[in-house]
Design a protein around this motif. Sequence first.
Motif: not given
Length: 115
Positions: A3-10, A24-29, A96-102
């Motif tokens: 999960q990616l949680v963004e904040s700070g806009g306005g 970013a949270s969760g199982i992240i490689f 956006k988060l890019v790992t080796a797989f996704n």
Amino acid sequence: QVQLVESGGGLVQPGGSLRLSCAASGIIFTIKTMGWYRQAPGKERELVADINSTGNTHYADSLKGRYTISRDNAKNTVYLQMNSLKPEDTAVYYCKLVTAFNSYWGQGTQVTVSS
């Protein structure tokens, strides 16, 4: 599940500043890059900036000098400092988060620059 949680806009006046955060949270490689994109009404989503695991950064040419991306690897968090904002910077900003797989996208945060 990542999960990616963004904040700070306005809403900000022209010439003002905002700082966006994306955690970013969760199982992240192994994270390869984290970055920010934006999409204005009626336009395609475009790269704003990204940063890799060693701190190398890449910016859209039109935004160099006004935007700064940074990253806290220990917190899996990426930041975007936006200065001297202009009305044309108005858009939904996506992480956006890019790992080796996704790759994963955040839900977006609205940035509106208007007087």
